[in-house]
Design a protein around this motif. Structure first.
Motif, mmCIF file in Angstrom:
data_model
loop_
_atom_site.group_PDB
_atom_site.id
_atom_site.type_symbol
_atom_site.label_atom_id
_atom_site.label_comp_id
_atom_site.label_asym_id
_atom_site.label_seq_id
_atom_site.Cartn_x
_atom_site.Cartn_y
_atom_site.Cartn_z
ATOM 1 N N ILE B 72 0.850 -1.198 0.000
ATOM 2 C CA ILE B 72 0.000 0.000 0.000
ATOM 3 C C ILE B 72 0.883 1.245 0.000
ATOM 4 O O ILE B 72 0.672 2.207 -0.741
ATOM 5 C CB ILE B 72 -0.916 0.028 1.239
ATOM 6 C CG1 ILE B 72 -1.879 -1.141 1.210
ATOM 7 C CG2 ILE B 72 -1.680 1.343 1.320
ATOM 8 C CD1 ILE B 72 -2.748 -1.240 2.445
ATOM 9 N N TYR B 73 1.904 1.195 0.852
ATOM 10 C CA TYR B 73 2.852 2.301 0.991
ATOM 11 C C TYR B 73 3.462 2.616 -0.377
ATOM 12 O O TYR B 73 3.502 3.765 -0.827
ATOM 13 C CB TYR B 73 3.913 1.837 1.990
ATOM 14 C CG TYR B 73 4.893 2.869 2.506
ATOM 15 C CD1 TYR B 73 4.627 4.226 2.481
ATOM 16 C CD2 TYR B 73 6.090 2.447 3.075
ATOM 17 C CE1 TYR B 73 5.541 5.126 2.988
ATOM 18 C CE2 TYR B 73 7.005 3.340 3.592
ATOM 19 C CZ TYR B 73 6.729 4.685 3.542
ATOM 20 O OH TYR B 73 7.644 5.564 4.051
ATOM 21 N N TYR B 74 3.910 1.570 -1.067
ATOM 22 C CA TYR B 74 4.515 1.724 -2.379
ATOM 23 C C TYR B 74 3.524 2.290 -3.383
ATOM 24 O O TYR B 74 3.814 3.244 -4.100
ATOM 25 C CB TYR B 74 5.002 0.369 -2.893
ATOM 26 C CG TYR B 74 6.488 0.267 -2.849
ATOM 27 C CD1 TYR B 74 7.250 0.981 -3.760
ATOM 28 C CD2 TYR B 74 7.124 -0.505 -1.899
ATOM 29 C CE1 TYR B 74 8.616 0.922 -3.707
ATOM 30 C CE2 TYR B 74 8.489 -0.573 -1.836
ATOM 31 C CZ TYR B 74 9.243 0.143 -2.747
ATOM 32 O OH TYR B 74 10.585 0.100 -2.691
ATOM 33 N N GLY B 75 2.345 1.654 -3.446
ATOM 34 C CA GLY B 75 1.331 2.076 -4.405
ATOM 35 C C GLY B 75 0.992 3.546 -4.228
ATOM 36 O O GLY B 75 0.856 4.290 -5.201
ATOM 37 N N ALA B 76 0.878 3.971 -2.960
ATOM 38 C CA ALA B 76 0.491 5.354 -2.685
ATOM 39 C C ALA B 76 1.550 6.326 -3.174
ATOM 40 O O ALA B 76 1.239 7.439 -3.599
ATOM 41 C CB ALA B 76 0.235 5.539 -1.194
ATOM 42 N N MET B 77 2.819 5.926 -3.101
ATOM 43 C CA MET B 77 3.887 6.807 -3.562
ATOM 44 C C MET B 77 3.791 7.019 -5.072
ATOM 45 O O MET B 77 4.074 8.094 -5.584
ATOM 46 C CB MET B 77 5.254 6.208 -3.238
ATOM 47 C CG MET B 77 5.601 6.302 -1.781
ATOM 48 S SD MET B 77 5.649 8.011 -1.248
ATOM 49 C CE MET B 77 5.335 7.813 0.484
ATOM 50 N N TYR B 78 3.379 5.988 -5.792
ATOM 51 C CA TYR B 78 3.153 6.142 -7.231
ATOM 52 C C TYR B 78 1.904 6.987 -7.475
ATOM 53 O O TYR B 78 1.882 7.861 -8.322
ATOM 54 C CB TYR B 78 2.953 4.771 -7.884
ATOM 55 C CG TYR B 78 4.221 4.022 -8.205
ATOM 56 C CD1 TYR B 78 4.853 3.253 -7.244
ATOM 57 C CD2 TYR B 78 4.760 4.067 -9.480
ATOM 58 C CE1 TYR B 78 5.998 2.542 -7.540
ATOM 59 C CE2 TYR B 78 5.912 3.354 -9.790
ATOM 60 C CZ TYR B 78 6.533 2.600 -8.822
ATOM 61 O OH TYR B 78 7.666 1.900 -9.107
ATOM 62 N N GLY B 79 0.843 6.672 -6.699
ATOM 63 C CA GLY B 79 -0.460 7.303 -6.936
ATOM 64 C C GLY B 79 -0.450 8.798 -6.692
ATOM 65 O O GLY B 79 -1.160 9.545 -7.352
ATOM 66 N N GLY B 80 0.373 9.236 -5.720
ATOM 67 C CA GLY B 80 0.396 10.651 -5.372
ATOM 68 C C GLY B 80 0.664 11.552 -6.563
ATOM 69 O O GLY B 80 0.137 12.657 -6.657
ATOM 70 N N ALA B 81 1.478 11.052 -7.501
ATOM 71 C CA ALA B 81 1.842 11.873 -8.646
ATOM 72 C C ALA B 81 0.651 12.110 -9.572
ATOM 73 O O ALA B 81 0.605 13.121 -10.279
ATOM 74 C CB ALA B 81 2.967 11.195 -9.424
ATOM 75 N N ILE B 82 -0.299 11.190 -9.581
ATOM 76 C CA ILE B 82 -1.352 11.227 -10.598
ATOM 77 C C ILE B 82 -2.201 12.483 -10.498
ATOM 78 O O ILE B 82 -2.363 13.214 -11.486
ATOM 79 C CB ILE B 82 -2.215 9.951 -10.506
ATOM 80 C CG1 ILE B 82 -1.359 8.756 -10.912
ATOM 81 C CG2 ILE B 82 -3.440 10.065 -11.403
ATOM 82 C CD1 ILE B 82 -1.895 7.435 -10.453
ATOM 83 N N SER B 83 -2.733 12.770 -9.290
ATOM 84 C CA SER B 83 -3.561 13.974 -9.213
ATOM 85 C C SER B 83 -2.692 15.229 -9.203
ATOM 86 O O SER B 83 -3.156 16.298 -9.589
ATOM 87 C CB SER B 83 -4.500 13.941 -8.010
ATOM 88 O OG SER B 83 -3.808 13.564 -6.868
ATOM 89 N N SER B 84 -1.428 15.088 -8.765
ATOM 90 C CA SER B 84 -0.531 16.250 -8.846
ATOM 91 C C SER B 84 -0.387 16.700 -10.290
ATOM 92 O O SER B 84 -0.344 17.893 -10.581
ATOM 93 C CB SER B 84 0.860 15.904 -8.313
ATOM 94 O OG SER B 84 0.795 15.570 -6.968
ATOM 95 N N ILE B 85 -0.280 15.728 -11.176
ATOM 96 C CA ILE B 85 -0.065 16.065 -12.583
ATOM 97 C C ILE B 85 -1.374 16.413 -13.280
ATOM 98 O O ILE B 85 -1.501 17.455 -13.911
ATOM 99 C CB ILE B 85 0.646 14.905 -13.310
ATOM 100 C CG1 ILE B 85 2.067 14.750 -12.766
ATOM 101 C CG2 ILE B 85 0.666 15.138 -14.816
ATOM 102 C CD1 ILE B 85 2.765 13.485 -13.192
ATOM 103 N N THR B 86 -2.387 15.558 -13.132
ATOM 104 C CA THR B 86 -3.604 15.772 -13.916
ATOM 105 C C THR B 86 -4.443 16.925 -13.378
ATOM 106 O O THR B 86 -5.016 17.680 -14.147
ATOM 107 C CB THR B 86 -4.467 14.502 -13.965
ATOM 108 O OG1 THR B 86 -4.720 14.072 -12.636
ATOM 109 C CG2 THR B 86 -3.775 13.399 -14.719
ATOM 110 N N LEU B 87 -4.544 17.059 -12.048
ATOM 111 C CA LEU B 87 -5.416 18.085 -11.494
ATOM 112 C C LEU B 87 -4.645 19.247 -10.899
ATOM 113 O O LEU B 87 -5.213 20.296 -10.620
ATOM 114 C CB LEU B 87 -6.313 17.484 -10.398
ATOM 115 C CG LEU B 87 -7.231 16.342 -10.824
ATOM 116 C CD1 LEU B 87 -7.960 15.782 -9.619
ATOM 117 C CD2 LEU B 87 -8.232 16.833 -11.849
ATOM 118 N N GLY B 88 -3.363 19.056 -10.630
ATOM 119 C CA GLY B 88 -2.605 20.112 -9.975
ATOM 120 C C GLY B 88 -2.793 20.122 -8.472
ATOM 121 O O GLY B 88 -2.242 20.974 -7.788
#
Lengths: 324, 508
Positions: B72-88
């Motif tokens: 989960i810890y790992y997945g979340a580190m990847y996931g964090g970038a997604i809304s940072s990039i797409t939504l800001g």
């Protein structure tokens, strides 16, 4: 993301429906998740304990509603005490406490917290304190410690958790009783203090056994004296301060309390719940491994214990000048 | 050699069907938790901790539950970038610095390149840190122990220095912005004196200090949204995106330009991660600062430089693995998430500490093995989901804006369950918007509020230790060199400024 949100909303809906179906007419049963306030930050002794209690409740299926832990670590417990006092639904708000339950209301009368208003659900254990040094110091007895610390004066540094907390109280006692002038530096958590002593950044600490256990097993930290009434089973060779001739012991309560205004029925329910948790194999095992002491205590007995602790801490904090 | 054999054994255990299944499940859960603004790995791990006891009752042992949480810890580190990039909006506090360049890239129609770069950088960061963890865990633990208060403070000073010495931005305004962040960071109870500070109007919400995510979501969610509305008053802007498989392959090729950022992030992130009390968020911010500082093309940072995505993303993954090190070998959590993992380990009956590797090899090696496995799963799952995330960007801003607004509110509430924080977040959002109109950089303020609460107690604890003598930062063997470098970085812009003055004088 909308997908995830839909799942979330769906789950909430299902939980609410099952909640309505299964609610019975018992004296008191929680009808929603119970807020479980933790008076300290994530990762400390209180936090570990609260999460274990939550896990035992779920594992043994002791409650129809889950406990929902929230950390409120601000201001040595001030934030947690205020949140519990102002809880919208005292019957669904419980809290894990430390000794800041006694010291914070005394030190900050402005908060207008009367800790005797809290509901005495159950004391799960008392935590103990030991005096620790790094093995490189070569100190193996309390007498040697006193000699070295006296010679070093204020160059001798003791680390501890927070200002005017448990560790500070013990340090003040040692300074006064043995004519030392040790310097006390406050840190955010006991784990960090133990690490600083293990890394030779500080000279000594008065950590709880659970905070120093890893370094004790590896031999990096050496316990010199226990601030308990009797020797700890986990440290049979470590004398108590009482044995060495000073009549002083100090403990930290690890108790679960209900928010002020909790109904008698709810208090009875939670007392029963935590009596079962206390009796569980998991809790007993944890108590032994972490060197926790003390028997289960609740109701009037726990209230009497609080009165006694309140007056003791008033004396201690007056003596150290933290309150007038 | 022993290490390699233990590692191979560990990987075999981690590949057992039940453990592999848990790792996949954990990564997917983590990816979504991380992508939700406000919710980060710490929430995912804390919420699912009780669930691990169910796993434990099936599998016995602590290995499988820990593999699940680590995934989960790992997945979340990847996931964090997604809304940072797409939504800001930063998906998690660790991904704040990913918005600096991720958002501009998305607006320029390069979201696919940004997302792929984030995924690949995360993968490389994770792999490098895994190798360092596997090979040098005991050695690194002693490095972590040798870092006392003055050393940590010196490092924090260096982090500030990388942001001041960046040249391009307006320096007085940068310093002003840092000062705002530092003041906000002092709100709450003072750890050294135990006294309350800046509790405005006696509001209890201030007693716990201003939380980082409140600021981050306010600045990048609300503030950014207001800014976009303000600048796009005419017509609704729609980001152009290309969702074909060809574009993903093209994006993978594009990643070769991000080598430098990825390497800086991987090593710096790991190092910051292993220091207790720091964690992935400062790691990512520092990696961004260093990547920019050492770049030949500093001006393009903040406008969509691929290295500005790769550095923080490699760093936050690397730091997460790094933060496991003090947790397992010293019993001290390096980040909020590892604090919860630590609680889990103790509950499962393990004693983290210097002896964990010797006493519990059956736990340690499969867990380390699972880091490698989860990392591979995470990059594959992430790349597979990228078209879905890109599709979200096709929504016109008139739909996206209210969504961002709602997500900001929900995300802030979900993170701390406190309505006061939600109101404060909106207030911060407006403040950030006005700062931006006045052309003040807000990133330094964000950096200050992350590093301030670490730097300030360390400064004061050091000074208590030295009886107020500031030379403690220069005379200690590790702190000294770091402080000197930091001071040089701070005064570098001044020297440059004088130099420029002199050369222009000569010319005239």
């Amino acid at each position: 993301m909308t997908f995830a949100k839909q799942i979330f909303i769906g789950l909430v809906g299902v939980t609410m429906m099952t909640g309505m179906l299964s609610s019975t007419v018992a004296a008191f049963e929680p009808n929603k998740p119970v807020e479980f306030i933790i008076m300290a930050g994530k990762g400390g002794g209180a936090d570990k304990m609260a999460r274990l209690l939550q896990a035992i409740v779920e594992k043994e299926k002791l409650s129809s509603r889950p406990l929902f832990p929230t950390n409120k670590s601000g201001g040595s417990g001030a934030e947690a005490l205020i949140a519990a006092k102002n809880a919208n639904d005292p019957d669904h708000t419980i809290m894990v406490t430390l000794n800041s339950f006694f010291t914070t209301p005394l030190r900050q009368p402005g908060l207008r917290i009367d800790n005797t208003e809290f509901a005495p659900i159950g004391r799960m254990a008392e935590d103990s304190f030991l005096l620790w040094v790094n093995k490189d110091s070569g100190i193996t007895t309390f007498e040697q410690y006193l000699q070295v610390a006296k010679a070093d004066g204020s160059k001798w540094v003791m680390g501890g958790t927070g200002r005017a907390g448990e560790d500070n109280i013990i340090t003040n006692y040692l300074n006064n009783e043995f004519g030392l002038t040790m310097k006390y530096i406050p840190y955010q958590g006991g784990g960090e203090v133990a690490k600083q002593v293990a890394g030779n950044q500080l000279n000594s600490s008065v950590n709880n056994p659970s905070e120093a256990l890893g370094f004790y097993e590896s031999g990096d930290l050496v316990p010199l004296v226990a601030f308990t009434d009797e020797r700890l089973p986990l440290f049979p060779d470590v004398p108590t301060l009482k044995e060495l001739g000073s009549d002083f012991s100090y403990f930290m309560q690890r108790a679960v309390v209900g928010a002020p205004g909790m109904s008698e029925d709810a208090l009875a329910y939670y007392t029963d719940l935590f009596t079962k948790v206390y009796a569980s194999a998991d809790w007993q095992d944890y108590k032994t491994k972490q060197s926790l002491m003390g028997e289960f205590m609740s109701g009037d007995q726990l209230r009497a214990y609080w009165d006694q602790q309140n007056s003791r801490h008033t004396v201690i904090l007056k003596a150290s000048g933290d309150i007038k | 050699m022993d290490v390699l054999i233990s590692l191979l054994d560990g990987i075999m255990v981690a590949l057992e069907p039940i453990n592999l299944g848990l790792a996949i499940l954990g990564v997917v859960v983590g990816l979504f938790v991380g992508a939700m603004p406000g919710l980060g790995s710490v929430n995912g791990v804390a919420i699912l901790l009780p669930f691990t006891f169910v796993i434990q009752s099936f599998t016995g042992g602590a290995t499988s539950p820990m593999i699940f949480l680590a995934a989960i810890y790992y997945g979340a580190m990847y996931g964090g970038a997604i809304s940072s990039i797409t939504l800001g909006i930063p998906g998690a506090s660790t991904a704040v610095s990913t918005t600096f360049d991720g958002r501009p890239m998305a607006l320029a129609g390069k979201a696919h390149i940004a997302l792929v770069a984030a995924a690949l950088a995360s993968f490389i960061g994770g792999t490098i840190s895994n190798i360092m963890f596997t090979g040098f865990a005991p050695l690194l633990a002693s490095v972590a122990l040798s870092f006392g208060d003055p050393e940590v403070f010196a490092l924090m000073l260096m982090a500030f220095a990388t942001f001041i010495g960046l040249g391009g931005d307006d320096i007085p305004k940068t310093i002003f912005s840092i000062c705002i962040g530092l003041v906000l960071a002092t709100v709450g109870f003072d750890i050294v004196s135990g006294e309350p500070r800046l509790i405005f109007f006696d509001i209890t919400g201030f007693t716990h200090g201003i939380r980082f995510l409140v600021l981050a979501i306010g600045v990048y969610g609300i503030g950014e949204m207001l800014w976009t509305i303000n600048t796009n008053r005419h017509g609704s802007s729609m980001t152009q995106v290309d969702v074909s498989a060809r574009s993903i392959i093209e994006a993978i090729k594009e990643f070769r330009h991000a080598k430098r950022g990825t390497l800086i992030g991987s090593f710096l992130g790991f190092f910051v991660g292993i220091l207790p009390a720091a964690g992935a968020t400062p790691g990512a911010l520092m990696a961004y600062g260093v990547a920019k500082l050492t770049s030949k093309d500093q001006a393009s940072f903040g406008k969509g430089n691929i290295n500005g995505i790769a550095a923080p993303e490699a760093a936050n993954n690397s730091a997460s693995t790094g933060a496991m090190l003090p947790m397992m070998t010293l019993g001290i959590p390096g980040s909020p998430t590892t604090a919860v993992l630590l609680a889990g380990m103790v509950i499962w009956g393990l004693q983290p500490g210097p002896l964990l590797f010797t006493n519990q090899p059956d736990f340690v090696w499969p867990l380390i093995g699972s880091f490698y496995i989860s990392n591979v799963i995470a990059v594959l799952v992430n790349l597979a989901f990228i078209p879905v995330f890109l599709w979200m960007l096709r929504m016109p801003f008139t739909i996206l804006a209210p969504m961002i607004f709602v997500l900001s509110l929900v995300g802030t509430f979900a993170a701390y369950l406190d309505m006061f924080d939600v109101s404060l977040m909106v207030l911060v959002g407006f403040a950030a918007f006005f700062l931006r109109i006045l052309d003040y950089p807000v990133a330094p303020a964000v950096l200050a509020i992350v590093l301030g609460p670490i730097a300030e107690p360390k400064l004061r604890q050091s000074l208590l230790f030295s009886d107020g003598d500031f030379t403690i930062f220069l005379t200690r063997p590790i702190a000294g060199p770091i402080t000197v470098v930091a001071l040089i970085l701070i005064f570098l812009p001044l020297i440059k400024f004088i130099k420029n003055k002199m050369t222009t004088k000569k010319e005239t």
